[in-house]
Design an enzyme around this catalytic site. Structure first.
Site, PDB file in Angstrom:
ATOM      1  CG  HIS A   1      -8.760   5.956   0.997  1.00 39.77           C
ATOM      2  ND1 HIS A   1      -8.612   5.691  -0.351  1.00 39.77           N
ATOM      3  CD2 HIS A   1      -8.245   4.881   1.652  1.00 39.77           C
ATOM      4  CE1 HIS A   1      -8.028   4.505  -0.489  1.00 39.77           C
ATOM      5  NE2 HIS A   1      -7.790   4.001   0.712  1.00 39.77           N
TER       6      HIS A   1
ATOM      7  CG  HIS B   1     -10.166   6.520   4.922  1.00 39.36           C
ATOM      8  ND1 HIS B   1     -11.115   5.562   4.640  1.00 39.36           N
ATOM      9  CD2 HIS B   1      -9.027   5.849   5.220  1.00 39.36           C
ATOM     10  CE1 HIS B   1     -10.574   4.358   4.773  1.00 39.36           C
ATOM     11  NE2 HIS B   1      -9.313   4.498   5.136  1.00 39.36           N
TER      12      HIS B   1
ATOM     13  CD  GLU C   1      -3.049  -1.045   2.213  1.00 42.58           C
ATOM     14  OE1 GLU C   1      -2.920  -0.240   3.152  1.00 42.58           O
ATOM     15  OE2 GLU C   1      -3.952  -1.890   2.184  1.00 42.58           O
TER      16      GLU C   1
ATOM     17  NE  ARG D   1      -4.433   5.710   2.547  1.00 45.72           N
ATOM     18  CZ  ARG D   1      -5.036   4.862   3.323  1.00 45.72           C
ATOM     19  NH1 ARG D   1      -5.693   5.282   4.371  1.00 45.72           N
ATOM     20  NH2 ARG D   1      -4.980   3.583   3.068  1.00 45.72           N
TER      21      ARG D   1
ATOM     22  NE  ARG E   1      -4.899   5.687   8.777  1.00 44.46           N
ATOM     23  CZ  ARG E   1      -5.477   4.716   8.078  1.00 44.46           C
ATOM     24  NH1 ARG E   1      -5.324   3.448   8.436  1.00 44.46           N
ATOM     25  NH2 ARG E   1      -6.238   4.981   7.051  1.00 44.46           N
TER      26      ARG E   1
HETATM   27  P1  FAD Z   1     -14.702   1.175  15.071  1.00 46.34           P
HETATM   28  O1  FAD Z   1     -14.323  -0.082  14.419  1.00 46.34           O
HETATM   29  O2  FAD Z   1     -15.256   2.238  14.217  1.00 46.34           O
HETATM   30  O3  FAD Z   1     -15.743   0.841  16.207  1.00 46.34           O
HETATM   31  C1  FAD Z   1     -16.375   1.872  16.927  1.00 46.34           C
HETATM   32  C2  FAD Z   1     -17.487   1.269  17.731  1.00 46.34           C
HETATM   33  O4  FAD Z   1     -17.998   2.235  18.648  1.00 46.34           O
HETATM   34  C3  FAD Z   1     -18.682   0.832  16.912  1.00 46.34           C
HETATM   35  O5  FAD Z   1     -19.133  -0.378  17.443  1.00 46.34           O
HETATM   36  C4  FAD Z   1     -19.718   1.930  17.160  1.00 46.34           C
HETATM   37  O6  FAD Z   1     -21.054   1.538  16.993  1.00 46.34           O
HETATM   38  C5  FAD Z   1     -19.421   2.252  18.599  1.00 46.34           C
HETATM   39  N1  FAD Z   1     -19.858   3.570  19.064  1.00 46.34           N
HETATM   40  C6  FAD Z   1     -19.563   4.788  18.549  1.00 46.34           C
HETATM   41  N2  FAD Z   1     -20.134   5.749  19.307  1.00 46.34           N
HETATM   42  C7  FAD Z   1     -20.780   5.118  20.312  1.00 46.34           C
HETATM   43  C8  FAD Z   1     -21.564   5.562  21.399  1.00 46.34           C
HETATM   44  N3  FAD Z   1     -21.812   6.875  21.625  1.00 46.34           N
HETATM   45  N4  FAD Z   1     -22.104   4.640  22.235  1.00 46.34           N
HETATM   46  C9  FAD Z   1     -21.911   3.308  22.020  1.00 46.34           C
HETATM   47  N5  FAD Z   1     -21.182   2.836  20.996  1.00 46.34           N
HETATM   48  C10 FAD Z   1     -20.617   3.736  20.151  1.00 46.34           C
HETATM   49  N6  FAD Z   1      -7.454   0.690   8.709  1.00 46.34           N
HETATM   50  C11 FAD Z   1      -6.463  -0.192   8.516  1.00 46.34           C
HETATM   51  O7  FAD Z   1      -5.520  -0.258   9.320  1.00 46.34           O
HETATM   52  N7  FAD Z   1      -6.489  -1.013   7.437  1.00 46.34           N
HETATM   53  C12 FAD Z   1      -7.488  -1.000   6.518  1.00 46.34           C
HETATM   54  O8  FAD Z   1      -7.484  -1.764   5.577  1.00 46.34           O
HETATM   55  C13 FAD Z   1      -8.534  -0.065   6.696  1.00 46.34           C
HETATM   56  N8  FAD Z   1      -9.552   0.017   5.802  1.00 46.34           N
HETATM   57  C14 FAD Z   1     -10.587   0.849   6.060  1.00 46.34           C
HETATM   58  C15 FAD Z   1     -11.678   0.857   5.191  1.00 46.34           C
HETATM   59  C16 FAD Z   1     -12.768   1.643   5.462  1.00 46.34           C
HETATM   60  C17 FAD Z   1     -13.937   1.650   4.525  1.00 46.34           C
HETATM   61  C18 FAD Z   1     -12.792   2.451   6.621  1.00 46.34           C
HETATM   62  C19 FAD Z   1     -13.971   3.309   6.938  1.00 46.34           C
HETATM   63  C20 FAD Z   1     -11.704   2.464   7.475  1.00 46.34           C
HETATM   64  C21 FAD Z   1     -10.605   1.668   7.202  1.00 46.34           C
HETATM   65  N9  FAD Z   1      -9.506   1.635   8.063  1.00 46.34           N
HETATM   66  C22 FAD Z   1      -8.487   0.753   7.833  1.00 46.34           C
HETATM   67  C23 FAD Z   1      -9.534   2.354   9.334  1.00 46.34           C
HETATM   68  C24 FAD Z   1      -9.938   1.361  10.437  1.00 46.34           C
HETATM   69  O9  FAD Z   1     -10.942   0.512   9.939  1.00 46.34           O
HETATM   70  C25 FAD Z   1     -10.442   2.053  11.670  1.00 46.34           C
HETATM   71  O10 FAD Z   1      -9.570   3.060  12.062  1.00 46.34           O
HETATM   72  C26 FAD Z   1     -10.563   1.036  12.823  1.00 46.34           C
HETATM   73  O11 FAD Z   1     -11.374  -0.032  12.412  1.00 46.34           O
HETATM   74  C27 FAD Z   1     -11.144   1.704  14.034  1.00 46.34           C
HETATM   75  O12 FAD Z   1     -11.412   0.734  14.996  1.00 46.34           O
HETATM   76  P2  FAD Z   1     -12.104   1.169  16.345  1.00 46.34           P
HETATM   77  O13 FAD Z   1     -12.302  -0.060  17.131  1.00 46.34           O
HETATM   78  O14 FAD Z   1     -11.366   2.284  16.927  1.00 46.34           O
HETATM   79  O15 FAD Z   1     -13.510   1.798  15.885  1.00 46.34           O
HETATM   80  C1  SIN Z   2      -7.412   0.697   2.095  1.00 44.78           C
HETATM   81  O1  SIN Z   2      -7.683  -0.492   2.013  1.00 44.78           O
HETATM   82  O2  SIN Z   2      -7.015   1.397   1.163  1.00 44.78           O
HETATM   83  C2  SIN Z   2      -7.577   1.332   3.421  1.00 44.78           C
HETATM   84  C3  SIN Z   2      -6.389   1.088   4.223  1.00 44.78           C
HETATM   85  C4  SIN Z   2      -6.349   2.032   5.370  1.00 44.78           C
HETATM   86  O3  SIN Z   2      -7.180   2.911   5.511  1.00 44.78           O
HETATM   87  O4  SIN Z   2      -5.399   1.901   6.155  1.00 44.78           O
END
Ligand code: FAD
Ligand code: SIN
Length: 533
Positions: A239, A349, A113, A287, A384
C-alpha cells in the site's frame, strides 16, 4: 471445546469466515475457530470500503474494465465478471445482516480510490471493516447452530494421509483440522465433513506491514503442507501510504487511499507533486504504480518517506469523512492533517496470490474450500484493484457456502474415518523465545530488503539461500518443541516466505506488483501465466 464432528469447520473469523458461517447456519452445524479475539482480523481494520458498481454513473462493464486493467493481464476474466456482477447483491446482504454504511441523503455514499475510473467505494466513514465485522459477529450471535471458539489456533489440516499414509495424493480429502487450544495448551482434533480455510493474509512476513499480528500466512502454510496447489505468491501488494514512524512498534497505521480520492496529494521533500509526471490519474493511479513511484523518490532523494498533503482540503469535510485517521494522527502521533503534511511510506498490505480456488471456492484438496485473502481465485491477477478484496471475500464465501451445502447433502449419513490424536511424542517446552524472536526478525528483515517493491535475481537468490537455512533450523526446533502459537507462526512464516521467493524467482519478467531489475519488461513468451507451486 466441543470436539464432536462438525458439519463444517471454518478457520478464521474475518469477513470470509463469518459470512460463510452465516450463509450456512440454517443448514448445518458450523464451528468457527479463530486464533485470537473474535474480532481480531484484517477485516476489522479495513478503512476505505467495498467496491461495487452501484453508482448512477457507473456500470458493471466499467468495474470489470478497471479490475482487468489493474491486474496487468493476469486476471481470470470469468472470475472478474462473476465477482463484479454478484457484488451489488452482496452489499445488500451485508446490510440485511446489519451493516450500516455512510449515506448521502438516501443513497449510499460512494468514495473514490486508485485505479477506479469513477466513485465506487461503499464505506462507513474510514472504518468500514470495523462496521462489517461488528455486524457479522452480531448476526452470528442469533444463530444457535454456529459455535465460535476464540484462542483456537489451527495447527494443520487433517487429510487422508493422517488416516492412511498410503492414500494417493490425488485421492486425498480434508476432514477438519488439528487445533491448538491456547488456554488449555493442548492440541484438539476437530473433525468436520467440510472445511473452509478463511485465515487471511501474510503481511507479517515483511518488516513493514499494515496487517495485524494474526496475518502470518498460517492458511497458505497449512494448505501447502497438505499438498494443495498455490499460485502467484510473488504478488504482495504494497500500500503506498502507511504512516512513516522512525521507531515504529507493531503494524504500520494505514492512511486510506480514499484520502487521495478526496483530493490529498503526494509531494517529495522539495515540495514537488511527483505523480503528475508519471500517470494521467496522478495520485489515483493503480497502487503498484504509486508504490514504485514513492520508492523511487526515496532512493533518488535519499529520504525515508514522502508526504501526503491534505492542507488544501476543506477541514470540516476531512474531519467528517476520516474521523479515525484524524483522531489517531492527532492523539497518537501529534500530527494535525489539516495543517501539516503526513509522512508516508509503502508497506506490505495484501497478498494477491494464495491457495488456488475454482469458481466454487474449491481448493485442489477435496472438501477443503478457501475464501478471502488466503485464496487465489484469479480476480486480482498481478495487482489487486483497491477495495476489491472485501468484495471478493463476501462473494466467494457465499459461493463456498453453496458448495458446502451440495457436499453436505451428498455425503449425508457418511461417517468420518477414525482420526488419530495429535502426536507430540518426544517434544518438550524449550522456552527458547530468544531464538523465535531472532529468526522472526531475520525473516522480516530479509523479505523487506530482498523481496520488496523492487527485486533482482541477486536479491532473490540471497533470500532463497538464507530462508533455506532458517526453515531447516525452525523445522528442527519445531520437531522438538511442544506446540505454542509463537513457534507455530514462526514455522508458517518461514515456510511461506520460502514459497514467495520460489514464485518470485519463477517470474522472469516485470508484471504488476512484481518488478525486477533483471527483467524490466513484460515477457510475452511467458504468456501471462500464473506461477504455480
Ligand atoms: P481476515 O479478516 O484477516 O481474517 C482472518 C481470520 O483468520 C482472523 O480471525 C484470524 O485470527 C484467523 N486466523 C488466521 N490464522 C489462523 C489459524 N491458524 N487458526 C485459527 N484462526 C486463524 N480491503 C478492501 O477491500 N477494502 C479496504 O478498505 C481495505 N482496507 C484494509 C485496511 C487494512 C489496514 C488492511 C490490513 C487490509 C485492508 N483491506 C481492505 C484488505 C482486507 O481487509 C482483507 O483482505 C480482508 O479483510 C481479508 O478478509 P479475510 O476474512 O480473508 O481475513
Ligand atoms: C485503503 O483504504 O486504502 C485500503 C483499501 C484496500 O486495501 O483495498
Amino acid at each position: 471445546m466441543n470436539t464432536d464432528a462438525a458439519d463444517a469447520l471454518v478457520i478464521g473469523s474475518g469477513i470470509a469466515g463469518l459470512s460463510f458461517a452465516l450463509e450456512l447456519a440454517d443448514h448445518a452445524r458450523v464451528v468457527v475457530v479463530t486464533k485470537k479475539d473474535r474480532a481480531e482480523s484484517a477485516t476489522n481494520y479495513a478503512q476505505g470500503g467495498i467496491a461495487a458498481a452501484i453508482g448512477p454513473e457507473d456500470s458493471i462493464e466499467a468495474h470489470i474494465h478497471d479490475t482487468l486493467e489493474a491486474g496487468a493481464g493476469l486476471c481470470r476474466e470469468d472470475v472478474v465478471r462473476t465477482v463484479v456482477r454478484e457484488g451489488p447483491a452482496k452489499i445488500e446482504r451485508l446490510m440485511e445482516w446489519g451493516a450500516e454504511f455512510t449515506r448521502e441523503q438516501e443513497r449510499l455514499a460512494l468514495g473514490r480510490e486508485g485505479g477506479h475510473s469513477r466513485p465506487r467505494i461503499v464505506h462507513r466513514e474510514d472504518r468500514t471493516g470495523h462496521e462489517v465485522e461488528r455486524a457479522l459477529l452480531d448476526a452470528l450471535k442469533r444463530h444457535p447452530q454456529v459455535e465460535l471458539w476464540e484462542n483456537a489456533h489451527a495447527v494443520d489440516l487433517i487429510s487422508d494421509r493422517h488416516v492412511n499414509p498410503n492414500t494417493r495424493p490425488r485421492n486425498q480429502r480434508c476432514f477438519g483440522a488439528y487445533v491448538y487450544d491456547i488456554e488449555n495448551r493442548i492440541v484438539e482434533t476437530l473433525p468436520a465433513r467440510i472445511t473452509l480455510l478463511a485465515s487471511g493474509g501474510m503481511g507479517q512476513v515483511w518488516k513493514n506491514t499494515t496487517n495485524p499480528s494474526i496475518a502470518t500466512g498460517d492458511g497458505v502454510a497449512m494448505a501447502w503442507r497438505a499438498g494443495t496447489r498455490l499460485a502467484n505468491l510473488e504478488f504482495m501488494q504494497f500500500h503506498p501510504t502507511a504512516l512513516y514512524e522512525r521507531d515504529r512498534k507493531g503494524r504500520a497505521f494505514l492512511i486510506t487511499e480514499a484520502i487521495r480520492g478526496a483530493g490529498g496529494i503526494l509531494v517529495n521533500d522539495l515540495g514537488e507533486r511527483f505523480m503528475e509526471r508519471l500517470h494521467e490519474r496522478k495520485e489515483l493511479a493503480p497502487r503498484d504504480v504509486v508504490a514504485r513511484a514513492i520508492d523511487m523518490q526515496r532512493k533518488m532523494h535519499g529520504v525515508e518517506h514522502v508526504w501526503l498533503d491534505c492542507t488544501h482540503l476543506d477541514p470540516d469535510k476531512l474531519r467528517k469523512q476520516f474521523p479515525t485517521i484524524y483522531r489517531t494522527l492527532r492523539d497518537e502521533h501529534g500530527i494535525n492533517l489539516m495543517r501539516e503534511p503526513i509522512p508516508v511510506v509503502p508497506a506490505a498490505h495484501y497478498q494477491c496470490g494464495g491457495v488456488i480456488s475454482d469458481m466454487h471456492a474449491r481448493s485442489t484438496l477435496a472438501r477443503l474450500l478457501v475464501a478471502g485473502e488466503v485464496a487465489c481465485t484469479g480476480l486480482h491477477g498481478a495487482n489487486r484493484l483497491a477495495s476489491n478484496s472485501l468484495l471478493e471475500a463476501v462473494v466467494f464465501a457465499s459461493r463456498a457456502a453453496g458448495e458446502a451445502k451440495r457436499v453436505l447433502a451428498e455425503s449425508n449419513g457418511e461417517t468420518l474415518p477414525e482420526i488419530p490424536v495429535w502426536n507430540d511424542f518426544g517434544t518438550y517446552d524449550h522456552e527458547e523465545f530468544v531464538l523465535i524472536r531472532h529468526d522472526l526478525a531475520e525473516i522480516q528483515g530479509l523479505m523487506e530488503d530482498y523481496v520488496g517493491i523492487i527485486r533482482s535475481d541477486l536479491r532473490l537468490q540471497r533470500a532463497a539461500r538464507r530462508l533455506a537455512i532458517i526453515t531447516q533450523e525452525v523445522e528442527n526446533y519445531w520437531r522438538r518443541t511442544t506446540v505454542r502459537s509463537e513457534i507455530l507462526e514462526l514455522r508458517n512464516m518461514a515456510q511461506v516466505a520460502r514459497q514467495i521467493v520460489k514464485c518470485a524467482r519463477q517470474r522472469r519478467e516485470s508484471r504488476g506488483l512484481h518488478t525486477t531489475t533483471d527483467y524490466p519488461d513484460l515477457d510475452p513468451a511467458l504468456g501471462a501465466k500464473d506461477t504455480v507451486i
